[in-house]
Enzyme design. Sequence first.
Site, PDB file in Angstrom:
ATOM      1  N   LEU B  96       0.837  -1.195   0.000  1.00 33.62           N
ATOM      2  CA  LEU B  96       0.000   0.000   0.000  1.00 33.62           C
ATOM      3  C   LEU B  96       0.868   1.240   0.000  1.00 33.62           C
ATOM      4  O   LEU B  96       1.948   1.252   0.570  1.00 33.62           O
ATOM      5  CB  LEU B  96      -0.906   0.020   1.238  1.00 33.62           C
ATOM      6  CG  LEU B  96      -1.826  -1.168   1.401  1.00 33.62           C
ATOM      7  CD1 LEU B  96      -2.593  -1.050   2.689  1.00 33.62           C
ATOM      8  CD2 LEU B  96      -2.791  -1.245   0.244  1.00 33.62           C
ATOM      9  N   ASP B  97       0.370   2.317  -0.618  1.00 31.80           N
ATOM     10  CA  ASP B  97       1.131   3.563  -0.593  1.00 31.80           C
ATOM     11  C   ASP B  97       0.440   4.564   0.328  1.00 31.80           C
ATOM     12  O   ASP B  97      -0.540   4.252   0.988  1.00 31.80           O
ATOM     13  CB  ASP B  97       1.284   4.121  -2.014  1.00 31.80           C
ATOM     14  CG  ASP B  97      -0.051   4.467  -2.637  1.00 31.80           C
ATOM     15  OD1 ASP B  97      -0.049   4.969  -3.772  1.00 31.80           O
ATOM     16  OD2 ASP B  97      -1.085   4.221  -1.997  1.00 31.80           O
ATOM     17  N   SER B  98       0.977   5.789   0.355  1.00 35.42           N
ATOM     18  CA  SER B  98       0.489   6.760   1.337  1.00 35.42           C
ATOM     19  C   SER B  98      -0.965   7.129   1.089  1.00 35.42           C
ATOM     20  O   SER B  98      -1.722   7.399   2.040  1.00 35.42           O
ATOM     21  CB  SER B  98       1.371   8.001   1.323  1.00 35.42           C
ATOM     22  OG  SER B  98       1.518   8.482   0.002  1.00 35.42           O
TER      23      SER B  98
END
Lengths: 80, 167
Positions: B96-98
């Site tokens: 997952l990214d920010s």
Amino acid sequence: MNQFSLKHFIVRSQALALYRDIMRTMMKIEDQDYRKEIREWARSEFHRNRTLRDLGEIRTQVALGRRSLNELKLAMRMAS
Amino acid sequence: MLSSTFRFLTRTSTFVRPMMTTLARRSLSFKPTLVNLNDKHRQSAMIINHIPVRQSHVHYTYPMIESRVMLVLRLFDKIDGDALQLDSKFAQDLGLDSLDIVEITAALEDEFWTEIPDVDSDHFLTPRHIIQYLCDKYDVYEHVEPVSAGKEYMEEAKAAAERAHHH
């Protein structure tokens, strides 16, 4: 040498704050299809401009996003 | 009427969400409030009954918080339910990214009726961190090992006193 400056960090947190406001507004929508549409729209816009590095361009995009979010909130208020 | 409104405002959560009018549209299960509909304040009583009140006596426990957090995470479409563990890192293990973390934080705010600022969601690296944060927020500590201020402390204190005495 890392080319990211403090200004980049500030602008990044502004973009994340905009995304957070969009998500919070999205959570208030009852219609699941409309919610999905908003989420897809937001994700695609943010992913499209992911690789921007120029501060002016990023700030412009964030401002455009804010305007879109205000329009969305207005539309929700009028629909309720 | 003013006093019942004031009592209502003090009973709800400390953070009053903006756009209170939209709350009336939420399809939550309304708990019947302790309002007598037959008294002379019927107008205001009807209004108060339609706004879902966050009951202050809801008892938060560790299993309840853990199951709700894991449910919210599982419902997120970018998370693989099989790979999700208490200690699986969002960035490395689940990919997952920010932006996804921000979305998960928004979903958790919606679930727990609270606000989670950016400074706190920056520290969410595993589901365990989220659960610990919410336990701290709601003063849940039944899963924490109690520090016994008994035998071990006495032995250590004795040993330290002995060391100081014979030094």
